[in-house]
Design a protein around this motif. Structure first.
Motif, PDB file in Angstrom:
ATOM      1  N   GLU A 155       5.359  22.920  26.327  1.00 47.44           N
ATOM      2  CA  GLU A 155       4.650  24.280  26.486  1.00 47.44           C
ATOM      3  C   GLU A 155       5.707  25.497  25.762  1.00 47.44           C
ATOM      4  N   VAL A 156       5.163  26.367  24.907  1.00 48.29           N
ATOM      5  CA  VAL A 156       5.885  27.245  24.451  1.00 48.29           C
ATOM      6  C   VAL A 156       5.017  28.452  24.201  1.00 48.29           C
ATOM      7  N   ARG A 157       5.425  29.540  24.603  1.00 44.82           N
ATOM      8  CA  ARG A 157       4.696  30.754  24.463  1.00 44.82           C
ATOM      9  C   ARG A 157       5.427  31.817  23.875  1.00 44.82           C
ATOM     10  N   ARG A 158       5.307  32.367  22.628  1.00 45.81           N
ATOM     11  CA  ARG A 158       5.959  33.486  22.160  1.00 45.81           C
ATOM     12  C   ARG A 158       5.281  34.301  21.202  1.00 45.81           C
ATOM     13  N   LEU A 159       5.440  35.654  21.801  1.00 47.66           N
ATOM     14  CA  LEU A 159       4.465  36.860  20.911  1.00 47.66           C
ATOM     15  C   LEU A 159       3.161  36.281  21.065  1.00 47.66           C
ATOM     16  N   GLU A 160       2.373  36.353  20.019  1.00 50.02           N
ATOM     17  CA  GLU A 160       0.767  36.150  19.763  1.00 50.02           C
ATOM     18  C   GLU A 160       0.511  34.523  20.184  1.00 50.02           C
ATOM     19  N   PHE A 161       1.392  33.596  19.928  1.00 46.39           N
ATOM     20  CA  PHE A 161       0.848  32.213  19.828  1.00 46.39           C
ATOM     21  C   PHE A 161       1.302  31.483  21.244  1.00 46.39           C
ATOM     22  N   ALA A 162       0.444  30.267  21.481  1.00 47.83           N
ATOM     23  CA  ALA A 162       1.130  29.187  22.500  1.00 47.83           C
ATOM     24  C   ALA A 162       1.204  28.039  21.900  1.00 47.83           C
ATOM     25  N   MET A 163       2.078  27.183  22.084  1.00 50.38           N
ATOM     26  CA  MET A 163       2.208  25.845  21.690  1.00 50.38           C
ATOM     27  C   MET A 163       1.981  25.052  22.796  1.00 50.38           C
ATOM     28  N   PHE A 164       1.212  23.706  22.643  1.00 48.97           N
ATOM     29  CA  PHE A 164       1.053  22.920  23.689  1.00 48.97           C
ATOM     30  C   PHE A 164       1.067  21.636  23.121  1.00 48.97           C
ATOM     31  N   ASN A 165       1.996  20.698  23.837  1.00 46.74           N
ATOM     32  CA  ASN A 165       2.365  19.398  23.220  1.00 46.74           C
ATOM     33  C   ASN A 165       2.254  18.465  24.393  1.00 46.74           C
ATOM     34  N   VAL A 166       1.743  17.241  24.146  1.00 49.52           N
ATOM     35  CA  VAL A 166       1.632  16.095  25.256  1.00 49.52           C
ATOM     36  C   VAL A 166       2.013  14.787  24.559  1.00 49.52           C
ATOM     37  N   SER A 202       2.810  33.123  13.212  1.00 51.99           N
ATOM     38  CA  SER A 202       3.383  31.842  13.615  1.00 51.99           C
ATOM     39  C   SER A 202       3.500  30.688  12.640  1.00 51.99           C
ATOM     40  N   GLY A 203       4.498  30.114  12.870  1.00 53.62           N
ATOM     41  CA  GLY A 203       4.605  28.926  12.056  1.00 53.62           C
ATOM     42  C   GLY A 203       5.143  29.125  10.539  1.00 53.62           C
ATOM     43  N   GLY A 204       5.225  28.019   9.989  1.00 45.08           N
ATOM     44  CA  GLY A 204       5.731  28.343   8.443  1.00 45.08           C
ATOM     45  C   GLY A 204       7.320  27.695   8.254  1.00 45.08           C
ATOM     46  N   GLU A 205       7.771  27.498   9.318  1.00 45.14           N
ATOM     47  CA  GLU A 205       9.380  27.161   9.249  1.00 45.14           C
ATOM     48  C   GLU A 205       9.480  25.814   8.618  1.00 45.14           C
ATOM     49  N   LYS A 206      10.559  25.589   7.980  1.00 47.21           N
ATOM     50  CA  LYS A 206      11.114  24.394   7.562  1.00 47.21           C
ATOM     51  C   LYS A 206      12.213  23.702   8.128  1.00 47.21           C
ATOM     52  N   VAL A 207      12.194  22.564   8.815  1.00 50.26           N
ATOM     53  CA  VAL A 207      13.251  21.940   9.626  1.00 50.26           C
ATOM     54  C   VAL A 207      13.885  20.793   8.823  1.00 50.26           C
ATOM     55  N   THR A 208      15.160  20.646   8.560  1.00 53.29           N
ATOM     56  CA  THR A 208      15.625  19.462   7.887  1.00 53.29           C
ATOM     57  C   THR A 208      16.835  18.879   8.836  1.00 53.29           C
ATOM     58  N   ASP A 219       4.364  -2.208  25.403  1.00 51.14           N
ATOM     59  CA  ASP A 219       4.406  -0.752  24.607  1.00 51.14           C
ATOM     60  C   ASP A 219       3.433  -0.964  23.378  1.00 51.14           C
ATOM     61  N   VAL A 220       2.368  -0.190  23.541  1.00 52.68           N
ATOM     62  CA  VAL A 220       1.455  -0.307  22.162  1.00 52.68           C
ATOM     63  C   VAL A 220       1.905   0.760  21.124  1.00 52.68           C
ATOM     64  N   GLY A 221       2.239   1.960  21.717  1.00 55.89           N
ATOM     65  CA  GLY A 221       2.728   2.957  20.993  1.00 55.89           C
ATOM     66  C   GLY A 221       2.819   4.199  21.424  1.00 55.89           C
ATOM     67  N   ILE A 222       3.196   5.113  20.806  1.00 59.70           N
ATOM     68  CA  ILE A 222       3.211   6.550  21.119  1.00 59.70           C
ATOM     69  C   ILE A 222       2.239   7.498  20.759  1.00 59.70           C
ATOM     70  N   ILE A 223       1.540   8.122  21.585  1.00 60.03           N
ATOM     71  CA  ILE A 223       0.434   9.108  21.307  1.00 60.03           C
ATOM     72  C   ILE A 223       1.190  10.578  21.255  1.00 60.03           C
ATOM     73  N   ASN A 224       0.600  11.292  20.388  1.00 63.57           N
ATOM     74  CA  ASN A 224       1.091  12.795  20.446  1.00 63.57           C
ATOM     75  C   ASN A 224       0.182  13.740  20.519  1.00 63.57           C
ATOM     76  N   TYR A 225      -0.274  14.777  21.248  1.00 65.12           N
ATOM     77  CA  TYR A 225      -1.432  15.707  21.097  1.00 65.12           C
ATOM     78  C   TYR A 225      -0.664  17.025  20.961  1.00 65.12           C
ATOM     79  N   HIS A 226      -1.055  17.670  19.885  1.00 65.28           N
ATOM     80  CA  HIS A 226      -0.217  18.862  19.706  1.00 65.28           C
ATOM     81  C   HIS A 226      -1.355  19.978  19.093  1.00 65.28           C
ATOM     82  N   ASP A 227      -1.352  21.231  19.832  1.00 66.50           N
ATOM     83  CA  ASP A 227      -2.247  22.135  19.714  1.00 66.50           C
ATOM     84  C   ASP A 227      -1.493  23.719  19.835  1.00 66.50           C
ATOM     85  N   GLU A 228      -1.696  24.561  18.687  1.00 63.17           N
ATOM     86  CA  GLU A 228      -1.153  25.893  18.754  1.00 63.17           C
ATOM     87  C   GLU A 228      -2.118  26.740  18.402  1.00 63.17           C
TER      88      GLU A 228
END
Lengths: 150, 129
Positions: B108-119, A100-106, B62-71
Protein backbone atom coordinates in the motif's frame (compact mmCIF):
# COMPACT_ATOMS: atom_id res chain seq x y z
CA UNK A 1 -6.45 46.14 -20.37
CA UNK A 2 -4.10 43.31 -21.27
CA UNK A 3 -2.94 43.20 -17.66
CA UNK A 4 -6.55 43.00 -16.48
CA UNK A 5 -7.20 40.09 -18.85
CA UNK A 6 -4.13 38.12 -17.70
CA UNK A 7 -5.09 38.79 -14.08
CA UNK A 8 -8.64 37.56 -14.59
CA UNK A 9 -7.41 34.39 -16.32
CA UNK A 10 -5.00 33.62 -13.47
CA UNK A 11 -7.67 34.23 -10.83
CA UNK A 12 -10.20 32.24 -12.85
CA UNK A 13 -7.88 29.28 -13.32
CA UNK A 14 -7.03 29.24 -9.60
CA UNK A 15 -10.71 29.36 -8.67
CA UNK A 16 -11.42 26.57 -11.14
CA UNK A 17 -8.69 24.36 -9.67
CA UNK A 18 -10.04 24.99 -6.18
CA UNK A 19 -13.59 24.14 -7.23
CA UNK A 20 -12.45 20.96 -8.99
CA UNK A 21 -10.41 19.92 -5.95
CA UNK A 22 -13.27 20.48 -3.54
CA UNK A 23 -15.66 18.68 -5.89
CA UNK A 24 -13.41 15.64 -6.00
CA UNK A 25 -12.85 15.53 -2.27
CA UNK A 26 -16.56 15.86 -1.61
CA UNK A 27 -17.50 13.37 -4.33
CA UNK A 28 -17.80 9.89 -2.80
CA UNK A 29 -21.37 9.91 -1.53
CA UNK A 30 -21.85 6.59 0.21
CA UNK A 31 -18.18 5.65 -0.07
CA UNK A 32 -16.65 6.12 3.31
CA UNK A 33 -13.24 7.69 3.44
CA UNK A 34 -11.06 5.46 5.61
CA UNK A 35 -10.91 6.69 9.16
CA UNK A 36 -7.42 7.52 10.35
CA UNK A 37 -7.38 4.76 12.96
CA UNK A 38 -8.42 2.05 10.52
CA UNK A 39 -6.15 3.03 7.67
CA UNK A 40 -3.02 0.91 7.62
CA UNK A 41 -1.33 3.88 6.04
CA UNK A 42 2.12 2.73 5.06
CA UNK A 43 4.88 5.23 4.88
CA UNK A 44 5.37 6.47 1.35
CA UNK A 45 7.49 3.67 -0.12
CA UNK A 46 9.09 5.99 -2.61
CA UNK A 47 10.31 8.42 0.06
CA UNK A 48 14.07 8.76 -0.30
CA UNK A 49 14.07 6.34 -3.23
CA UNK A 50 17.08 6.54 -5.53
CA UNK A 51 18.22 4.73 -8.63
CA UNK A 52 19.80 1.38 -7.79
CA UNK A 53 23.07 -0.17 -8.98
CA UNK A 54 23.84 -3.32 -7.01
CA UNK A 55 25.34 -6.76 -7.44
CA UNK A 56 23.38 -9.59 -5.83
CA UNK A 57 24.09 -13.28 -5.29
CA UNK A 58 21.31 -14.72 -7.45
CA UNK A 59 21.33 -16.03 -11.04
CA UNK A 60 20.12 -13.67 -13.76
CA UNK A 61 17.01 -15.66 -14.77
CA UNK A 62 15.78 -15.69 -11.18
CA UNK A 63 16.46 -11.96 -10.79
CA UNK A 64 14.59 -11.20 -14.02
CA UNK A 65 11.49 -13.12 -12.85
CA UNK A 66 11.55 -11.41 -9.46
CA UNK A 67 12.04 -7.98 -11.07
CA UNK A 68 9.00 -8.54 -13.30
CA UNK A 69 6.88 -9.35 -10.26
CA UNK A 70 8.17 -6.26 -8.46
CA UNK A 71 7.29 -4.06 -11.43
CA UNK A 72 3.77 -5.53 -11.39
CA UNK A 73 3.49 -4.72 -7.70
CA UNK A 74 4.03 -1.03 -8.36
CA UNK A 75 1.65 -0.93 -11.33
CA UNK A 76 4.36 -0.71 -13.97
CA UNK A 77 3.32 -2.32 -17.27
CA UNK A 78 6.22 -4.03 -19.00
CA UNK A 79 6.56 -2.68 -22.56
CA UNK A 80 9.96 -4.10 -23.53
CA UNK A 81 11.39 -7.37 -22.33
CA UNK A 82 14.70 -9.05 -23.09
CA UNK A 83 16.72 -11.66 -21.18
CA UNK A 84 18.73 -8.88 -19.55
CA UNK A 85 16.45 -5.85 -19.80
CA UNK A 86 12.98 -4.73 -18.75
CA UNK A 87 11.27 -1.43 -19.48
CA UNK A 88 7.91 -0.44 -18.08
CA UNK A 89 5.64 2.56 -17.70
CA UNK A 90 3.21 3.35 -14.91
CA UNK A 91 -0.30 4.41 -15.88
CA UNK A 92 -0.91 8.13 -15.64
CA UNK A 93 -3.74 9.28 -13.36
CA UNK A 94 -5.27 12.71 -13.70
CA UNK A 95 -5.69 14.50 -10.40
CA UNK A 96 -7.21 17.79 -9.35
CA UNK A 97 -3.79 19.17 -8.43
CA UNK A 98 -0.74 17.13 -9.36
CA UNK A 99 -1.97 13.72 -10.55
CA UNK A 100 0.17 10.62 -10.42
CA UNK A 101 1.94 8.04 -12.58
CA UNK A 102 3.63 8.24 -15.96
CA UNK A 103 7.08 7.26 -14.72
CA UNK A 104 9.26 5.01 -16.90
CA UNK A 105 11.33 2.39 -15.07
CA UNK A 106 14.17 0.45 -16.66
CA UNK A 107 15.90 -2.64 -15.25
CA UNK A 108 19.25 -3.62 -16.74
CA UNK A 109 20.84 -6.93 -15.74
CA UNK A 110 24.33 -8.26 -16.38
CA UNK A 111 25.73 -11.59 -15.32
CA UNK A 112 28.84 -11.66 -13.12
CA UNK A 113 29.55 -15.36 -12.67
CA UNK A 114 27.04 -16.66 -10.17
CA UNK A 115 26.04 -13.10 -9.28
CA UNK A 116 23.97 -10.52 -11.13
CA UNK A 117 24.48 -6.79 -11.43
CA UNK A 118 21.19 -4.94 -11.44
CA UNK A 119 20.61 -1.31 -12.38
CA UNK A 120 17.13 0.15 -11.81
CA UNK A 121 16.43 3.64 -13.08
CA UNK A 122 13.28 5.76 -12.91
CA UNK A 123 12.71 8.36 -15.61
CA UNK A 124 10.32 11.16 -14.72
CA UNK A 125 10.27 13.01 -18.02
CA UNK A 126 8.96 16.56 -18.13
CA UNK A 127 5.15 16.51 -18.16
CA UNK A 128 3.50 16.24 -14.73
CA UNK A 129 6.86 15.91 -13.00
CA UNK A 130 5.48 17.10 -9.65
CA UNK A 131 3.19 14.08 -9.33
CA UNK A 132 5.90 11.61 -10.35
CA UNK A 133 8.29 9.86 -8.06
CA UNK A 134 11.28 7.56 -8.03
CA UNK A 135 10.30 3.87 -7.69
CA UNK A 136 13.73 2.25 -8.01
CA UNK A 137 14.33 1.50 -4.32
CA UNK A 138 10.87 0.06 -3.52
CA UNK A 139 11.08 -2.10 -6.68
CA UNK A 140 14.52 -3.37 -5.64
CA UNK A 141 13.30 -4.08 -2.07
CA UNK A 142 10.25 -5.96 -3.34
CA UNK A 143 12.44 -7.97 -5.69
CA UNK A 144 14.83 -8.92 -2.88
CA UNK A 145 11.88 -9.99 -0.70
CA UNK A 146 10.75 -12.34 -3.47
CA UNK A 147 14.27 -13.71 -4.04
CA UNK A 148 14.85 -14.34 -0.33
CA UNK A 149 11.49 -16.07 -0.04
CA UNK A 150 12.11 -18.37 -3.01
CA UNK B 1 -9.58 39.90 -25.84
CA UNK B 2 -12.35 41.18 -23.60
CA UNK B 3 -13.80 40.04 -20.29
CA UNK B 4 -16.10 37.84 -22.36
CA UNK B 5 -13.07 36.02 -23.73
CA UNK B 6 -11.72 35.48 -20.22
CA UNK B 7 -15.07 34.03 -19.13
CA UNK B 8 -15.06 31.58 -22.04
CA UNK B 9 -11.51 30.52 -21.21
CA UNK B 10 -12.45 30.08 -17.55
CA UNK B 11 -15.44 27.88 -18.44
CA UNK B 12 -13.29 25.87 -20.84
CA UNK B 13 -10.65 25.21 -18.17
CA UNK B 14 -13.33 24.15 -15.70
CA UNK B 15 -14.97 21.78 -18.18
CA UNK B 16 -11.61 20.17 -19.01
CA UNK B 17 -10.85 19.59 -15.33
CA UNK B 18 -14.28 18.24 -14.47
CA UNK B 19 -14.56 16.11 -17.61
CA UNK B 20 -11.22 14.45 -16.85
CA UNK B 21 -12.82 12.98 -13.69
CA UNK B 22 -9.75 13.08 -11.51
CA UNK B 23 -8.82 9.84 -9.84
CA UNK B 24 -10.86 7.54 -12.03
CA UNK B 25 -8.87 4.36 -12.38
CA UNK B 26 -9.36 0.76 -13.35
CA UNK B 27 -8.35 -2.14 -11.22
CA UNK B 28 -6.09 -4.62 -12.92
CA UNK B 29 -5.88 -8.35 -12.22
CA UNK B 30 -3.10 -10.26 -13.93
CA UNK B 31 -2.21 -13.94 -13.73
CA UNK B 32 1.21 -15.36 -14.50
CA UNK B 33 1.20 -19.17 -14.76
CA UNK B 34 4.11 -21.05 -13.23
CA UNK B 35 3.28 -24.42 -14.71
CA UNK B 36 2.79 -25.27 -18.35
CA UNK B 37 -0.43 -26.75 -19.67
CA UNK B 38 -4.06 -25.82 -19.57
CA UNK B 39 -5.90 -25.12 -16.38
CA UNK B 40 -9.30 -26.63 -15.79
CA UNK B 41 -11.53 -23.74 -14.79
CA UNK B 42 -13.92 -24.06 -11.87
CA UNK B 43 -17.14 -22.11 -11.34
CA UNK B 44 -16.45 -18.53 -10.18
CA UNK B 45 -18.08 -19.23 -6.83
CA UNK B 46 -15.83 -22.20 -6.04
CA UNK B 47 -14.28 -22.58 -2.61
CA UNK B 48 -10.77 -21.14 -2.32
CA UNK B 49 -8.87 -21.58 0.93
CA UNK B 50 -6.73 -18.69 2.09
CA UNK B 51 -3.44 -19.26 3.95
CA UNK B 52 -2.25 -15.89 5.18
CA UNK B 53 0.62 -16.80 7.49
CA UNK B 54 0.82 -20.54 6.99
CA UNK B 55 1.11 -23.18 4.30
CA UNK B 56 -1.35 -25.98 3.52
CA UNK B 57 -0.62 -29.33 5.16
CA UNK B 58 -1.63 -31.17 1.99
CA UNK B 59 0.85 -31.46 -0.82
CA UNK B 60 0.26 -28.89 -3.54
CA UNK B 61 1.58 -27.55 -6.81
CA UNK B 62 1.92 -23.90 -7.76
CA UNK B 63 -0.51 -22.87 -10.50
CA UNK B 64 0.69 -19.30 -10.85
CA UNK B 65 0.91 -15.85 -9.36
CA UNK B 66 -2.05 -13.51 -9.25
CA UNK B 67 -1.55 -9.78 -9.01
CA UNK B 68 -4.29 -7.30 -8.15
CA UNK B 69 -3.47 -3.64 -8.65
CA UNK B 70 -5.57 -0.52 -8.15
CA UNK B 71 -4.62 3.10 -7.89
CA UNK B 72 -7.15 5.82 -7.25
CA UNK B 73 -7.77 9.22 -5.78
CA UNK B 74 -7.66 9.25 -2.00
CA UNK B 75 -11.22 10.56 -1.92
CA UNK B 76 -12.29 7.23 -3.44
CA UNK B 77 -9.95 4.83 -1.66
CA UNK B 78 -12.63 3.28 0.58
CA UNK B 79 -12.61 0.09 -1.51
CA UNK B 80 -8.84 -0.40 -1.34
CA UNK B 81 -9.00 -3.04 1.36
CA UNK B 82 -8.06 -6.71 1.36
CA UNK B 83 -11.54 -7.85 2.43
CA UNK B 84 -13.10 -5.96 -0.49
CA UNK B 85 -10.57 -7.22 -3.02
CA UNK B 86 -10.37 -10.86 -1.88
CA UNK B 87 -13.63 -12.08 -3.55
CA UNK B 88 -12.33 -10.81 -6.91
CA UNK B 89 -9.01 -12.58 -6.41
CA UNK B 90 -10.78 -15.78 -5.39
CA UNK B 91 -13.00 -15.61 -8.50
CA UNK B 92 -9.88 -15.30 -10.66
CA UNK B 93 -8.27 -18.21 -8.81
CA UNK B 94 -11.34 -20.33 -9.59
CA UNK B 95 -11.04 -19.51 -13.28
CA UNK B 96 -7.56 -21.06 -13.38
CA UNK B 97 -8.58 -24.09 -11.34
CA UNK B 98 -6.91 -23.18 -8.06
CA UNK B 99 -7.72 -24.64 -4.64
CA UNK B 100 -5.99 -22.16 -2.35
CA UNK B 101 -4.09 -18.90 -2.07
CA UNK B 102 -0.75 -18.75 -0.26
CA UNK B 103 2.07 -16.19 0.20
CA UNK B 104 -0.31 -13.22 0.19
CA UNK B 105 1.56 -9.94 0.06
CA UNK B 106 -0.20 -6.57 0.37
CA UNK B 107 1.54 -3.37 -0.72
CA UNK B 108 0.00 0.00 0.00
CA UNK B 109 1.38 3.41 -0.91
CA UNK B 110 -0.32 6.74 -0.23
CA UNK B 111 1.15 9.97 -1.43
CA UNK B 112 -0.37 13.37 -2.15
CA UNK B 113 -3.69 12.83 -3.93
CA UNK B 114 -3.37 9.14 -4.80
CA UNK B 115 -3.45 5.77 -3.07
CA UNK B 116 -1.99 2.61 -4.56
CA UNK B 117 -3.09 -0.85 -3.45
CA UNK B 118 -1.55 -4.11 -4.60
CA UNK B 119 -2.15 -7.72 -3.59
CA UNK B 120 0.03 -10.54 -4.82
CA UNK B 121 -0.66 -14.18 -4.03
CA UNK B 122 0.35 -17.61 -5.24
CA UNK B 123 -2.49 -19.83 -6.47
CA UNK B 124 -1.98 -23.50 -5.67
CA UNK B 125 -3.76 -26.72 -6.52
CA UNK B 126 -3.82 -29.61 -4.06
CA UNK B 127 -2.26 -32.81 -5.30
CA UNK B 128 -4.77 -35.69 -5.56
CA UNK B 129 -4.50 -38.20 -2.70
Amino acid sequence: MKCLFVGSVVVGASACLLIAGVTVLAQPAGQAVQPATQAEEKEDASKGSKDVDRTIAYPMAQVLAAAKQALDTYGCDVKKEKADYLECTRDRHVGAFVGSGGEKVTVQLSSKGSETRIEIKTGKGFVGRLGKKNWSTPIFDDMMKTLKGS
Amino acid sequence: MSTRGAQVLFLFLCSVLIASRPGSAKEKITFTPTEAGRHVAKPESCDIQVFKDSKPEQTYVDVGIINYHDERHRAKDGTLKLEVVMPKIKASACKVGGDALIDIRVTEVRRLEFAMFNVRATIVRFAPN
